[in-house]
Design an enzyme around this catalytic site. Sequence first.
Site, PDB file in Angstrom:
ATOM      1  N   ILE A  71       0.861  -1.179   0.000  1.00 48.17           N
ATOM      2  CA  ILE A  71       0.000   0.000   0.000  1.00 48.17           C
ATOM      3  C   ILE A  71       0.897   1.228   0.000  1.00 48.17           C
ATOM      4  O   ILE A  71       1.806   1.346   0.828  1.00 48.17           O
ATOM      5  CB  ILE A  71      -0.930   0.010   1.231  1.00 48.17           C
ATOM      6  N   ASN A  78      -1.821   6.209   8.649  1.00 45.97           N
ATOM      7  CA  ASN A  78      -1.811   5.984  10.096  1.00 45.97           C
ATOM      8  C   ASN A  78      -1.475   7.255  10.858  1.00 45.97           C
ATOM      9  O   ASN A  78      -2.117   7.584  11.857  1.00 45.97           O
ATOM     10  CB  ASN A  78      -0.801   4.889  10.466  1.00 45.97           C
ATOM     11  N   ASP A  87      -6.389   0.487   9.659  1.00 46.07           N
ATOM     12  CA  ASP A  87      -6.988  -0.851   9.592  1.00 46.07           C
ATOM     13  C   ASP A  87      -8.030  -0.926   8.486  1.00 46.07           C
ATOM     14  O   ASP A  87      -8.127  -1.919   7.761  1.00 46.07           O
ATOM     15  CB  ASP A  87      -7.629  -1.228  10.930  1.00 46.07           C
ATOM     16  N   GLU A 113       1.721  -3.723   5.617  1.00 48.26           N
ATOM     17  CA  GLU A 113       0.861  -3.281   4.520  1.00 48.26           C
ATOM     18  C   GLU A 113       1.229  -3.978   3.209  1.00 48.26           C
ATOM     19  O   GLU A 113       0.948  -3.487   2.126  1.00 48.26           O
ATOM     20  CB  GLU A 113       0.935  -1.757   4.361  1.00 48.26           C
TER      21      GLU A 113
END
Length: 177
Positions: A71, A78, A87, A113
């Site tokens: 990602i 975050n 999440d 990720e």
Amino acid sequence: EKGDIVGAMEIFSDNSNKQRILEEMEALKSEVYLDQLTGIGNRKYAEMNMARFTSEYLAQGTTLGVIIADIDHFKQFNDTYGHDLGDKVLRAAARSIANGIRKFDIAARWGGEEFIVLVPNVTRERLTEIAERVRMLVEHSWLDHEGRVLKVTISAGATLVAPDEHIPDALKRADKL
């Protein structure tokens, strides 16, 4: 004396205990092999399937493709929006990846990720198409956060495992791509 059937007997046994054990085993299998956050396979599941695909691949001489996807800018999600949104990003990406592959391909969360897709019996061209479809599905998904539309993208590398190559080497190559 004539061989005519004059009666029958049916015996019932309580198998509820067996059924409960089977259900518990299925639940344990899910806990062991599924990533609890994303709902797709976890690293252990991917490694188990790598071993299975490797033996089939070597025995039958078929191809095996691997896709590694990260990602993009995940830390920024975050840091900016908090881990709850992070999440959600992971779940959304996992769902898009799982929806973009064939039913016999394996998608798993590799760690953090990072995701992996194992693609058996595939040509180089078809592997490229699958990787691009997965990338586009993630790119066209979004999250609604406090009235804002947040986009997620991934970077992906894909390669075929060479006949004389170990899968970890192919994974490194896909990761570099």
